[in-house]
Scaffold this active site. Structure first.
Site, PDB file in Angstrom:
ATOM      1  N   GLU A  90       3.969  -5.020   7.520  1.00 45.44           N
ATOM      2  CA  GLU A  90       3.098  -4.236   8.073  1.00 45.44           C
ATOM      3  C   GLU A  90       3.493  -3.607   9.613  1.00 45.44           C
ATOM      4  O   GLU A  90       3.199  -2.730  10.169  1.00 45.44           O
ATOM      5  CB  GLU A  90       1.584  -4.488   7.974  1.00 45.44           C
ATOM      6  CG  GLU A  90       1.219  -4.441   6.428  1.00 45.44           C
ATOM      7  CD  GLU A  90       1.425  -5.515   5.597  1.00 45.44           C
ATOM      8  OE1 GLU A  90       2.277  -6.381   5.935  1.00 45.44           O
ATOM      9  OE2 GLU A  90       0.829  -5.628   4.452  1.00 45.44           O
ATOM     10  N   ALA A 147       0.850  -1.023  -0.057  1.00 42.03           N
ATOM     11  CA  ALA A 147      -0.014   0.004   0.082  1.00 42.03           C
ATOM     12  C   ALA A 147       0.921   1.291   0.042  1.00 42.03           C
ATOM     13  O   ALA A 147       2.076   1.320   0.589  1.00 42.03           O
ATOM     14  CB  ALA A 147      -0.861  -0.220   1.213  1.00 42.03           C
ATOM     15  N   GLY A 167       0.621  -4.964   1.029  1.00 36.38           N
ATOM     16  CA  GLY A 167      -0.260  -5.089   0.126  1.00 36.38           C
ATOM     17  C   GLY A 167       0.005  -5.856  -1.201  1.00 36.38           C
ATOM     18  O   GLY A 167      -0.738  -6.518  -1.972  1.00 36.38           O
ATOM     19  N   GLU A 203      -0.095  -9.547  -0.560  1.00 38.55           N
ATOM     20  CA  GLU A 203      -1.770  -9.787  -0.238  1.00 38.55           C
ATOM     21  C   GLU A 203      -2.206  -9.816  -1.758  1.00 38.55           C
ATOM     22  O   GLU A 203      -3.300 -10.656  -2.006  1.00 38.55           O
ATOM     23  CB  GLU A 203      -2.078  -8.687   0.336  1.00 38.55           C
ATOM     24  CG  GLU A 203      -1.969  -8.779   2.021  1.00 38.55           C
ATOM     25  CD  GLU A 203      -2.272  -7.722   2.830  1.00 38.55           C
ATOM     26  OE1 GLU A 203      -1.987  -6.395   2.624  1.00 38.55           O
ATOM     27  OE2 GLU A 203      -2.926  -8.182   3.765  1.00 38.55           O
TER      28      GLU A 203
HETATM   29  C1  LIG Z   1      -9.620   5.800  10.229  1.00 39.65           C
HETATM   30  C2  LIG Z   1      -9.760   4.337  10.155  1.00 39.65           C
HETATM   31  C3  LIG Z   1      -9.728   3.558   8.767  1.00 39.65           C
HETATM   32  C4  LIG Z   1      -9.232   2.098   9.293  1.00 39.65           C
HETATM   33  C5  LIG Z   1      -8.997   1.265   8.172  1.00 39.65           C
HETATM   34  C6  LIG Z   1      -7.958   1.762   7.155  1.00 39.65           C
HETATM   35  C7  LIG Z   1      -7.570   0.584   6.269  1.00 39.65           C
HETATM   36  C8  LIG Z   1      -6.608   0.937   5.157  1.00 39.65           C
HETATM   37  C9  LIG Z   1      -6.656  -0.246   4.346  1.00 39.65           C
HETATM   38  C10 LIG Z   1      -5.129  -0.737   4.056  1.00 39.65           C
HETATM   39  C11 LIG Z   1      -5.212  -2.050   3.664  1.00 39.65           C
HETATM   40  C12 LIG Z   1      -3.959  -2.395   4.142  1.00 39.65           C
HETATM   41  C13 LIG Z   1      -2.783  -3.166   3.057  1.00 39.65           C
HETATM   42  C14 LIG Z   1      -1.541  -3.475   3.358  1.00 39.65           C
HETATM   43  O1  LIG Z   1      -1.692  -4.737   4.254  1.00 39.65           O
HETATM   44  C15 LIG Z   1      -0.850  -2.501   4.117  1.00 39.65           C
HETATM   45  C16 LIG Z   1       0.569  -2.061   3.292  1.00 39.65           C
HETATM   46  O2  LIG Z   1       0.979  -2.749   2.467  1.00 39.65           O
HETATM   47  S1  LIG Z   1       1.556  -1.246   4.359  1.00 39.65           S
HETATM   48  C17 LIG Z   1       3.246  -1.163   3.360  1.00 39.65           C
HETATM   49  C18 LIG Z   1       3.820  -2.468   3.278  1.00 39.65           C
HETATM   50  N1  LIG Z   1       5.109  -2.330   2.637  1.00 39.65           N
HETATM   51  C19 LIG Z   1       6.261  -2.008   3.089  1.00 39.65           C
HETATM   52  O3  LIG Z   1       6.216  -1.870   4.238  1.00 39.65           O
HETATM   53  C20 LIG Z   1       7.253  -1.904   2.065  1.00 39.65           C
HETATM   54  C21 LIG Z   1       8.112  -0.712   2.453  1.00 39.65           C
HETATM   55  N2  LIG Z   1       9.179  -0.239   1.558  1.00 39.65           N
HETATM   56  C22 LIG Z   1      10.392  -1.039   1.766  1.00 39.65           C
HETATM   57  O4  LIG Z   1      10.358  -1.667   2.414  1.00 39.65           O
HETATM   58  C23 LIG Z   1      11.503  -0.582   0.720  1.00 39.65           C
HETATM   59  O5  LIG Z   1      11.111   0.689   0.372  1.00 39.65           O
HETATM   60  C24 LIG Z   1      11.575  -1.481  -0.477  1.00 39.65           C
HETATM   61  C25 LIG Z   1      10.438  -1.537  -1.353  1.00 39.65           C
HETATM   62  C26 LIG Z   1      12.049  -2.929  -0.108  1.00 39.65           C
HETATM   63  C27 LIG Z   1      12.765  -0.959  -1.472  1.00 39.65           C
HETATM   64  O6  LIG Z   1      13.915  -0.536  -0.683  1.00 39.65           O
HETATM   65  P1  LIG Z   1      14.981   0.435  -1.542  1.00 39.65           P
HETATM   66  O7  LIG Z   1      15.157  -0.044  -2.874  1.00 39.65           O
HETATM   67  O8  LIG Z   1      16.143   0.424  -0.418  1.00 39.65           O
HETATM   68  O9  LIG Z   1      14.117   1.725  -1.623  1.00 39.65           O
HETATM   69  P2  LIG Z   1      13.761   2.835  -0.582  1.00 39.65           P
HETATM   70  O10 LIG Z   1      13.285   2.027   0.633  1.00 39.65           O
HETATM   71  O11 LIG Z   1      14.776   3.935  -0.438  1.00 39.65           O
HETATM   72  O12 LIG Z   1      12.446   3.316  -1.425  1.00 39.65           O
HETATM   73  C28 LIG Z   1      12.392   4.094  -2.466  1.00 39.65           C
HETATM   74  C29 LIG Z   1      11.373   5.116  -2.372  1.00 39.65           C
HETATM   75  O13 LIG Z   1       9.918   4.562  -2.346  1.00 39.65           O
HETATM   76  C30 LIG Z   1       9.442   5.082  -1.375  1.00 39.65           C
HETATM   77  N3  LIG Z   1       8.361   3.890  -0.816  1.00 39.65           N
HETATM   78  C31 LIG Z   1       8.886   2.268  -0.402  1.00 39.65           C
HETATM   79  N4  LIG Z   1       7.981   1.782  -0.063  1.00 39.65           N
HETATM   80  C32 LIG Z   1       6.761   2.398  -0.271  1.00 39.65           C
HETATM   81  C33 LIG Z   1       5.329   2.395  -0.071  1.00 39.65           C
HETATM   82  N5  LIG Z   1       4.910   1.126   0.297  1.00 39.65           N
HETATM   83  N6  LIG Z   1       4.516   3.513   0.110  1.00 39.65           N
HETATM   84  C34 LIG Z   1       4.997   4.671  -0.428  1.00 39.65           C
HETATM   85  N7  LIG Z   1       6.328   5.003  -0.698  1.00 39.65           N
HETATM   86  C35 LIG Z   1       7.217   3.855  -0.472  1.00 39.65           C
HETATM   87  C36 LIG Z   1      10.329   5.271   0.055  1.00 39.65           C
HETATM   88  O14 LIG Z   1       9.964   6.307   0.678  1.00 39.65           O
HETATM   89  C37 LIG Z   1      11.461   6.010  -1.135  1.00 39.65           C
HETATM   90  O15 LIG Z   1      10.960   7.224  -1.421  1.00 39.65           O
HETATM   91  P3  LIG Z   1      12.103   8.398  -1.517  1.00 39.65           P
HETATM   92  O16 LIG Z   1      12.869   8.477  -0.267  1.00 39.65           O
HETATM   93  O17 LIG Z   1      12.963   8.091  -2.767  1.00 39.65           O
HETATM   94  O18 LIG Z   1      10.884   9.687  -1.592  1.00 39.65           O
END
Ligand SMILES: CCCCCCCCCCCCC[C@H](O)CC(=O)SCCNC(=O)CCNC(=O)[C@H](O)C(C)(C)COP(=O)(O)OP(=O)(O)OC[C@H]1O[C@@H](n2cnc3c(N)ncnc32)[C@H](O)[C@@H]1OP(=O)(O)O
Length: 719
Positions: free
Chosen positions: A123, A61, A100, A103
Site C-alpha cells: 500500500e 483492494a 487487502g 489482510e
Molecule cells: C474519503 C475518506 C475515506 C477514507 C477511508 C477509505 C478507506 C478505504 C478502505 C480501504 C481498505 C484498505 C485495503 C488495503 O489495505 C488497500 C489495498 O489493498 S491497496 C492495493 C494493494 N495491492 C497492490 O498494490 C497490488 C497491485 N498489483 C500489482 O502489484 C500487480 O498488478 C500484481 C498483482 C503483482 C500482478 O502483476 P502482473 O502480473 O505484472 O500484472 P499487472 O500489474 O500488469 O496487472 C494486471 C492488471 O490488473 C490490474 N490490477 C492489478 N492489481 C490491481 C488492483 N489491486 N486493483 C485494480 N486493478 C489491479 C492492473 O492495473 C492491470 O490492469 P490492465 O492494465 O490489464 O487493465
C-alpha cells in the site's frame, strides 16, 4: 464476485473471482459476505477455505474504486467477521496475496501458500497504508521490527520468506487449495482463539520508541517528503503501544488522511501509468496487442564501456546469450573483467550459479553472424556509429534487428546507412544500465512495428520499464531535461548558488539536485554535445564568452567550468568540491561562489535573492512545457509515457506523479500564467513560450490528464 462450493461434505470453498488478480471490488466483497454467511449457516460445514480463481489468491483492494465513491461491504468488518468465525477458516494462497489480499488472509485462522506465491503489503507504494487491519495484525504475527520493514517498503516476499517470518503456516509444492483442505481437516475442533491475531499481543520489544524512531529516520531518508511511509510507522507503533481496537482507530485516522492526499492520487496514477506505458502504440496504429514479437535468444553488444557493460549484465541476468565485442584486446579485457565481476557479485547475492557460460567476448564482428539482435553501445559519435552499422550489415543475418543505445542522435540517419531500415530501432538505456529500470525504445520513420515489438519485449525480459518514443533530438527524457538544465544555470547567473537550486529541487522531492547530478555524470558529457552541435566554436571570446548563441539566451558557465578542468566528481571538483577525485560527498566550494560573483561582475549582472518557489516554477514548468510540445508532436502516445520516463529515469518523486501529472495537479492555467510571466522576463528563451497544447487545454477548461489524449487527437486533425 465469489463462488461458493461444498467439498468433502464438511468443507466450503469460497473462490474469489475478479480477473486478472481477483481484486476486492465491491462485487467481490459482497460475494465474500454472502458466501461466508452461507457457510456459517450450513451446519454440515465445519471449515472454510478461501482461494482465488486462476491460481491467484488476491491482488488487494480494487485500486480503480479509490477514485470513485466507494460502496458495498467495507473490508474491515468483513475481515473481522472472518476472524471471529466459530468455524475454522484457512487461506489457500496461490499466485499473490497483496495488500487487502494478505489482510484477508491474516484474518483467516491458518495460511497455506504454494512455493511460487508472493506476499506483501505494498500500500505504501500507492501513497496509503494497509488499512484493513494489516498494520495491527501483522506486527502481532511477526513482531514490530519485521512488520515495520515489510509495511514501510511494501516489498513482495516469497512463500519461503513468509514461512520463515511466520506469516504462513505451510508452504507446499502443488495445489494449495487441496493442502489447505487437508490442513483444515487435521485441525478441526482445536480452539481458535490462539489463531485470532487481533487477540494476541505483539511480541515484546525492549524499546519500541527506539525501533520506531530508527524506522522513521530510515523512511525519511529513503523517501524524502513522502507521507505514507511515515504514517505506516505511526500505525505500527500504535500496534505496539495500544490495544487492538485503539490501534485500529489509529490505522483508520491515518488512512483517512492519506486517502484524501494529493500524494496518494499521484502514486495511484503512477501505478496505472506504468501499465499503460507497456501498452505501446505507434502513430500508424500498430500496437502491443496487434504486433507479434519474435523471440530473441542471442544478442550482440558492441562496445564494452560503462553502458555496454551494464547492458551485457542485464541481458545475461535475463538468461540471454551475449556476444560482446570491443575494438582492441585491452578494452576487451577491461570490459570482460568488469562484466564478470558484476555477474559474480550478482550470483553470490542471489545464491545462484554464475551465468558466465552465457557470455562470449571477442574482437571479431564475424562472431555476430547468428545473433538475433545487436545493441550498439559505442561512443556517442554519429560517424563512428554509422561505420559500426555499415560493418554490421556485412555479417548479420538478414533479419537481425539492429539497435542503437544512443542517448539522442538521429535514429533515421543511422538507419539510412544500413540495408534494413525497418529493422533499426533505438534502445536508450540509462546509466548504470544494469541498475536503472528505464528504457526508451525509439522508433524511427522506417522502423517496423515488429522491430519495436521485439525491442519492447526484450526490454521487459530485462526487467526494464519500457516506453516507446518517436525519434527527435534527445528523444523524450533528455530533450525535456535540456530546458530544465538551462533554467538552473540561468538561476546561477541571476544570483542563486548551486546549493540553493539543489536544495529547492531536493525539497520538492527529487532524489538529487540538478548540479549534484551533473557532477555525478561528468560535466564533459554536455560539453561534448554542445561542441558537436556548434554552440561552442573557436571564435567565441574565451575571457568573456557571449551569453547569446544563435539568437537565444545561452549560459557559458558550464563551459567555463570544463575549461578549468572542473568536470565533476571524477576530477574532485565541479559545481561542488569533493574530498578526492571519485569521492561522492558534495561540499559547497567557496571557489565556485567567488567564480559566480566574478562572472556576474564581468557581465554587469546585479544578483538578486531567488526563492525556492521561483526555482521550482522555472525548472519544473519549463520541463512540463516541453513535455506538452512532445505530446503535440506525437512523440509519445500520451502524458503517462512522459511521466513514467521521469519517474524511472530521472529521479522524479513518485508522490508527485511525474511532470505532466504535476502540471495538471497544480492547474494548467497556473502553469500557463507562470510561463507567460517568465517568458515575458526572458523573451530570448523560446522554450518558456507556452506550448500550443497548453493553451488549447486551458482554453478547453483544463480537462483531467486521462482525457488529454482525445484533445491531442483533435489538435493533430487541425494541423
Ligand atoms: C474519503 C475518506 C475515506 C477514507 C477511508 C477509505 C478507506 C478505504 C478502505 C480501504 C481498505 C484498505 C485495503 C488495503 O489495505 C488497500 C489495498 O489493498 S491497496 C492495493 C494493494 N495491492 C497492490 O498494490 C497490488 C497491485 N498489483 C500489482 O502489484 C500487480 O498488478 C500484481 C498483482 C503483482 C500482478 O502483476 P502482473 O502480473 O505484472 O500484472 P499487472 O500489474 O500488469 O496487472 C494486471 C492488471 O490488473 C490490474 N490490477 C492489478 N492489481 C490491481 C488492483 N489491486 N486493483 C485494480 N486493478 C489491479 C492492473 O492495473 C492491470 O490492469 P490492465 O492494465 O490489464 O487493465
Amino acid at each position: 464476485m465469489a463462488l461458493y462450493t461444498r467439498v468433502k461434505e464438511s468443507i466450503a470453498v469460497i473462490t474469489l473471482k475478479n480477473p486478472p488478480v481477483n481484486a476486492l471490488s465491491t462485487a467481490v466483497r459482497r460475494g465474500i459476505v454472502e458466501s461466508l454467511s452461507q457457510a456459517l449457516q450450513d451446519e454440515q460445514v465445519k471449515a472454510v477455505v478461501f482461494c482465488g480463481e486462476n491460481n491467484t489468491f488476491c491482488g488487494g483492494a480494487d485500486i480503480k474504486e479509490f477514485s470513485g465513491s466507494m460502496s458495498g461491504p467495507p473490508l474491515v468488518p468483513m475481515i473481522h467477521s472472518i476472524e471471529a468465525s466459530e468455524k475454522l477458516i484457512v487461506a489457500a494462497i496461490e499466485g499473490v496475496a497483496l495488500g487487502g489480499g494478505l489482510e484477508l488472509a491474516l484474518g483467516c485462522h491458518y495460511r497455506v501458500a504454494d512455493t511460487n506465491a508472493r506476499l506483501g503489503l505494498p500500500e505504501v507504494t500507492l501513497g496509503l497504508l494497509p488499512a484493513a487491519g494489516g498494520t495491527q495484525r501483522l506486527p502481532r504475527l511477526i513482531g514490530i521490527t519485521a512488520a515495520l520493514e515489510l509495511i514501510t517498503t511494501g516489498r513482495h516476499i516469497s512463500a519461503k520468506e513468509a514461512l520463515k517470518l511466520g506469516i504462513v503456516d505451510q508452504v507446499i509444492e502443488g495445489n494449495a487449495v487441496l493442502a489447505a483442505m487437508a490442513l483444515a481437516l487435521s485441525v478441526i475442533g482445536q480452539p481458535l482463539n490462539a489463531r485470532r491475531l487481533s487477540l494476541q499481543a505483539p511480541a515484546w520489544v525492549p524499546d519500541v520508541d527506539y525501533v520506531c524512531e530508527a524506522a522513521l529516520a530510515r523512511v525519511k531518508q529513503r523517501s524524502r517528503g513522502a507521507m505514507a511511509p511515515v504514517a505506516c510507522v505511526q500505525a505500527v507503533r500504535a500496534a505496539a503501544m495500544l490495544p487492538y481496537s485503539k490501534g485500529m482507530e489509529k490505522e483508520r485516522q491515518l488512512m483517512d488522511m492519506l486517502f484524501r492526499s494529493s500524494q496518494a492520487r499521484a502514486m495511484q496514477y503512477a501505478f496505472f501509468a506504468q501499465r499503460s506505458a507497456g501498452k505501446w502504440s505507434l502513430p500508424n496504429g500498430a500496437q502491443w496487442n496487434n504486433t507479434k514479437a519474435r523471440n530473441v535468444e542471442r544478442v550482440g553488444v558492441i562496445g564494452l564501456g560503462t553502458m555496454g557493460q551494464g547492458i551485457a549484465v542485464s541481458l545475461v541476468k535475463a538468461g540471454i546469450s551475449v556476444v560482446a565485442i570491443e575494438v582492441d584486446t585491452k578494452q576487451l579485457e577491461l570490459g570482460k573483467k568488469a562484466v564478470t565481476a558484476m555477474l559474480q557479485r550478482y550470483a553470490q547475492r542471489q545464491g545462484v550459479s554464475s551465468p558466465l557460460h552465457l557470455l562470449k567476448f571477442t574482437l571479431s564482428f564475424h562472431q555476430l553472424r547468428d545473433v538475433d539482435l545487436v545493441i550498439e553501445a559505442v561512443f556517442e559519435d554519429m560517424n563512428l556509429k554509422k561505420r559500426v552499422f555499415s560493418e554490421l550489415c556485412k555479417v548479420l543475418k538478414e533479419n537481425t534487428i539492429i539497435c542503437t543505445n544512443t542517448s539522442g542522435l538521429n535514429v533515421d540517419e543511422l538507419a539510412a546507412v544500413t540495408d534494413r531500415q525497418h529493422l533499426v530501432v533505438g534502445m536508450h538505456f540509462f546509466a548504470p544500465a544494469h541498475v536503472m529500470r528505464l528504457l526508451e525504445v525509439v522508433y524511427g520513420s522506417g522502423s517496423s512495428p515488429e522491430a519495436v515489438a521485439i525491442a519492447m519485449a526484450l526490454g521487459k525480459r530485462m526487467q526494464k520499464v519500457c516506453v516507446a518514443v518517436g525519434n527527435c533530438s534527445g528523444f523524450v527524457g533528455n530533450r525535456m531535461l535540456k530546458h530544465y538544465m538551462d533554467q538552473s544555470v540561468y538561476l546561477l547567473e541571476e544570483g542563486a548558488t548551486p546549493e540553493q537550486v539543489d536544495q529547492a529541487l531536493e525539497e520538492f522531492g527529487f532524489a538529487m539536485g540538478i548540479f549534484k547530478v551533473a557532477d555525478l555524470s561528468g560535466l564533459d558529457v554536455g560539453w561534448r554535445v554542445r561542441k558537436a552541435s556548434g554552440l561552442i566554436s573557436p571564435d567565441i571570446d574565451p575571457v568573456k564568452p557571449s551569453r547569446w548563441r544563435f539568437g537565444r539566451r545561452y549560459c557559458p558557465l558550464p563551459d567555463m567550468l570544463c575549461q578549468q578542468g572542473r568536470l565533476g566528481q571524477k576530477t574532485g571538483h565541479g559545481w561542488y568540491l569533493y574530498n578526492s577525485p571519485g569521492s561522492k560527498e558534495a561540499k559547497c566550494d567557496p571557489e565556485i561562489l567567488k567564480f559566480l560573483e566574478d562572472y556576474r561582475l564581468k557581465y554587469g549582472i546585479i544578483p538578486r535573492r531567488i526563492s525556492s518557489q521561483e526555482v521550482i516554477e522555472r525548472c519544473v514548468f519549463s520541463l512540463a512545457n516541453e513535455g506538452l510540445r512532445i505530446l503535440e508532436e506525437g512523440i509519445t502516445a500520451g502524458p503517462e509515457d512522459i511521466d513514467i520516463i521521469y519517474l524511472f529515469g530521472y529521479g522524479w518523486p513518485r508522490y508527485r506523479g511525474g511532470p505532466m501529472f504535476y502540471a495538471a495537479q497544480v492547474g494548467l492555467s497556473v502553469v500557463l500564467e507562470k510561463l507567460e510571466h517568465y517568458h515575458h522576463l526572458q523573451p530570448d528563451v523560446p522554450s518558456l513560450e507556452p506550448s500550443q497544447l497548453l493553451r488549447k487545454l486551458v482554453a478547453e477548461g483544463s480537462p483531467p490528464i486521462q482525457q488529454w489524449k482525445s484533445h491531442i487527437k483533435n489538435l493533430h486533425s487541425q494541423l
